[in-house]
Design a protein around this motif. Structure first.
Motif, PDB file in Angstrom:
ATOM      1  N   PRO A 155      38.198  36.164  42.316  1.00  0.00           N
ATOM      2  CA  PRO A 155      36.889  37.128  41.833  1.00  0.00           C
ATOM      3  C   PRO A 155      36.538  38.324  41.966  1.00  0.00           C
ATOM      4  O   PRO A 155      37.883  39.403  42.195  1.00  0.00           O
TER       5      PRO A 155
ATOM      6  N   LYS B 136      48.468  30.085  32.079  1.00  0.00           N
ATOM      7  CA  LYS B 136      47.864  30.243  32.887  1.00  0.00           C
ATOM      8  C   LYS B 136      48.232  30.345  34.155  1.00  0.00           C
ATOM      9  O   LYS B 136      47.157  30.586  35.704  1.00  0.00           O
TER      10      LYS B 136
ATOM     11  N   ASP C 136      44.305  34.516  37.554  1.00  0.00           N
ATOM     12  CA  ASP C 136      42.913  34.862  36.654  1.00  0.00           C
ATOM     13  C   ASP C 136      41.860  34.863  37.169  1.00  0.00           C
ATOM     14  O   ASP C 136      40.395  35.246  36.778  1.00  0.00           O
ATOM     15  N   ASP C 137      41.633  33.584  37.886  1.00  0.00           N
ATOM     16  CA  ASP C 137      40.443  33.254  38.958  1.00  0.00           C
ATOM     17  C   ASP C 137      39.877  33.905  39.955  1.00  0.00           C
ATOM     18  O   ASP C 137      38.768  33.690  40.719  1.00  0.00           O
TER      19      ASP C 137
ATOM     20  N   TRP D 212      46.745  34.706  47.047  1.00  0.00           N
ATOM     21  CA  TRP D 212      44.939  34.200  46.731  1.00  0.00           C
ATOM     22  C   TRP D 212      44.454  33.239  47.464  1.00  0.00           C
ATOM     23  O   TRP D 212      45.178  32.408  47.829  1.00  0.00           O
TER      24      TRP D 212
ATOM     25  N   LYS E  59      41.577  32.211  49.431  1.00  0.00           N
ATOM     26  CA  LYS E  59      39.876  32.357  48.539  1.00  0.00           C
ATOM     27  C   LYS E  59      38.918  32.588  50.376  1.00  0.00           C
ATOM     28  O   LYS E  59      38.236  33.189  49.599  1.00  0.00           O
TER      29      LYS E  59
END
Lengths: 180, 417
Positions: free
Chosen positions: B288, B280, B285-286, B163, B165
């Motif tokens: 976008p 988690k 999961d975070d 990921w 960002k």
């Protein structure tokens, strides 16, 4: 999965132990699938033999799209398919073996009765090979439709169709036997 | 009338029974193994096994990417106490440390470069009961790759999710080579195999181990391991600090010999032994919903090599990539470009009207990345005028797709994404 990756890595780097481990880990599972697919013990042993010899021959060239297990199970089903002619000949020569019929001396250990097992086994053998293969790779091998499709270079839809047709036919065969 | 699910259950039971009843005979074992091993001895092999080499050698020589190398380094350091602890025979209670560390299920590691003390590589690891890595989360700080910024990597069963960002970019891939190297290293560090590795290291005479157990009980036990210089790499030293009470590692400091002195270059600190990590942490999961998602596992990327040589397939990938752009087939262009979604490709390339491929040159291998760089000349139309397209890069890099054997794709395009 992780353990398999290590096995493959070691195998590709020349570890004979890795090859032995791969065989020990999967031999019974592969043999059981081969027996379910072919109903022939001798041919099943040959298939497992041929698959491991061909894997061994590849050495560092071994490249897997999915897991080692799904790869080996698919190899077995492909090998059984190509040995089918031999199987037919053996059947005619009454060489058909009986390891697909579990030992009736230990019925308490079985997950289903021997009679039921034979009934399902017989019904499976009445399916066209492609349908039997799809059903068994899914239910015996635990492979996803996508994995089967990828390994066999066919579409996922084709695998699903074979599986569904196979189940329908099994239902029809087993129901007719119940009615008898 | 039997429902389909009932049939499925019957077949599944049949299979389970078949599995429990089917056993390979010893004759079969003998025949298969004898034949398989005979042909295996003649089969091609990869580069020499990691077995018997030492940790430093692997880290220094590993062909991993920067990212994977960082991950491997952290993991290797985290696990290295098995190796070091087992390599000595002093009064120090080595067996206690081995046993204590062997049962660790959760671990949080921070690895600092001495020159960048405020931005550690951070790693959370969950091990399974057999000591294998089950899940891992790594935060790669921005300094490692300023163009990408901070990257979060989650690893499950060799499937990696990245990921990024800063670029709002989620990348999913399966790289068996990297996974296997991590696991190969773990095996080497495993106490079960440590004795043989240590014996070899001692025979080679390139490792020196000293243990200091201070009389002052408030001070930690230290284990100093010194590796001799080798193959152009300087001598290195690792100092391990062991907690007196738990016998677990608190930290490791690494040094390199430069100008006659051991210079500190990194530290790994270990926290939260066996403190369960929230599941988690091992999911992303975070991310976008509008993030660009490139999933190299769910879709087939690039082209199959078939009978083409490496150079031929590289040129073919680039040819088809530009042909897709000419045809404004952005889905196909994206598939050839690592699986980038069509919308993203259209956004980046849709404003250019590609006309034709003028030439594609002979690929040049970049040995550092294993990419083949394919020079190109293409024409575009701008305001009714046909011109040669000029960009920062005069080549398109192509390489084998990770986790998709025999397939090749571009790893970069002239305008990127």
């Amino acid at each position: 999965m992780l353990e398999d990756r290590l096995l493959i890595w070691k195998f590709k780097h020349g570890s004979e132990d890795a090859l032995r481990c791969m065989y020990e880990k999967y031999k019974n599972d592969l043999l059981a699938l081969a027996v379910s697919l072919s109903n022939d013990a001798i041919l099943s042993e040959d298939a497992v033999h041929d698959v491991f010899v061909s894997v061994a021959k590849m050495g560092a060239r071994l490249e897997l799209r999915g897991s080692l297990k799904s790869y080996l199970l698919t190899c077995i089903s492909n090998r059984i398919r190509s040995l089918k002619g031999t199987a037919k000949r053996r059947e005619n020569e009454h060489e058909k073996a009986d390891i697909s019929r579990p030992d009736s001396r230990r019925p308490d250990e079985l997950a289903m009765s021997v009679e039921e097992l034979h009934r399902v086994g017989d019904a499976l053998m009445q399916l066209p090979y492609e349908q039997r293969e799809a059903v068994l790779l899914r239910l015996h091998g635990g492979l996803t439709f996508r994995e089967i499709a990828s390994m066999q270079d066919i579409s996922t839809g084709a695998v699903q169709a074979r599986y569904r047709y196979g189940l329908r036919k099994l239902r029809s065969i087993l129901n007719s036997k119940v009615q008898e | 009338m039997k429902a389909e699910q009932e049939i499925e259950r019957s077949v599944a039971k049949h299979c389970a029974t078949q599995k429990s009843c089917t056993r390979a005979s010893s004759e079969m074992d003998k025949r298969v193994l004898s034949d398989a091993l005979r042909v295996y001895r003649e089969a091609p092999k990869s580069e020499p096994s990691l077995a018997g080499t030492n940790l430093r050698r692997i880290i220094m020589k590993s062909p991993l990417t920067k990212l994977a190398a960082a991950a491997v380094l952290v993991v290797a350091v985290a696990l290295s106490f098995h190796f070091f602890a087992a390599s000595t025979t002093t009064a120090y209670a080595i067996e206690q440390t081995i046993q204590a560390s062997h049962s660790v299920r959760y671990l949080h590691v921070k690895s600092f470069m001495a020159s960048i003390p405020n931005e550690p590589i951070e790693c959370w690891v969950e091990f399974d009961l057999s000591g294998q890595i089950k899940n891992m989360r790594i935060i790669k700080p921005a300094w490692m790759d300023p163009a990408d910024g901070e990257t979060v990597i989650v690893w499950k069963d060799g499937e990696m999710e990245f990921w990024i960002k800063k670029k709002n970019f989620l990348f999913i891939q399966e790289d068996q080579e990297i996974a296997a190297q991590v696991l190969g290293m773990m095996e080497m560090l495993d106490p079960k195999h440590a004795a043989a590795n240590i014996q070899q290291a001692q025979e080679e005479g390139d490792t020196q181990v000293e243990i200091d157990e201070p009389k002052n009980k408030a001070e930690p036990i230290t284990i100093t391991v010194t590796y001799q210089a080798e193959d152009g790499t300087p001598a290195q030293r690792a100092i391990l600090f062991v907690d007196r009470a738990t016998k677990l590692l608190d930290s490791i400091e690494a040094y390199q010999l430069r100008g006659g002195k051991y210079i500190h270059f990194s530290t790994a600190e270990f926290y939260d032994y066996d403190k369960p990590i929230d599941p988690k942490m091992f999911t992303l999961d975070d991310v976008p919903s509008d993030a660009m998602r490139v999933d190299q596992i769910a879709q087939e990327i690039g082209l199959p090599q078939g009978d083409l040589t490496d150079n031929e397939i590289a040129v073919e990938v680039v040819r088809q990539f530009f042909e897709a752009l000419i045809a404004q087939d952005y889905a196909e262009a994206g598939r050839l470009f690592g699986g980038v979604p069509a919308e993203r490709m259209q956004k980046r390339y849709g404003h250019i009207r590609f006309v034709r491929i003028v030439s594609l040159g002979e690929p040049v291998l970049n040995p550092a990345t294993a990419e083949l760089k394919v020079p190109y000349v293409v024409e575009i139309e701008e305001n009714g005028v046909i011109t040669k397209w000029k960009t920062k890069y005069s080549y398109v890099p192509v390489r084998q797709v990770h986790g998709q054997a025999g397939r090749w794709a571009t790893t970069g395009a002239p305008l990127g994404i």
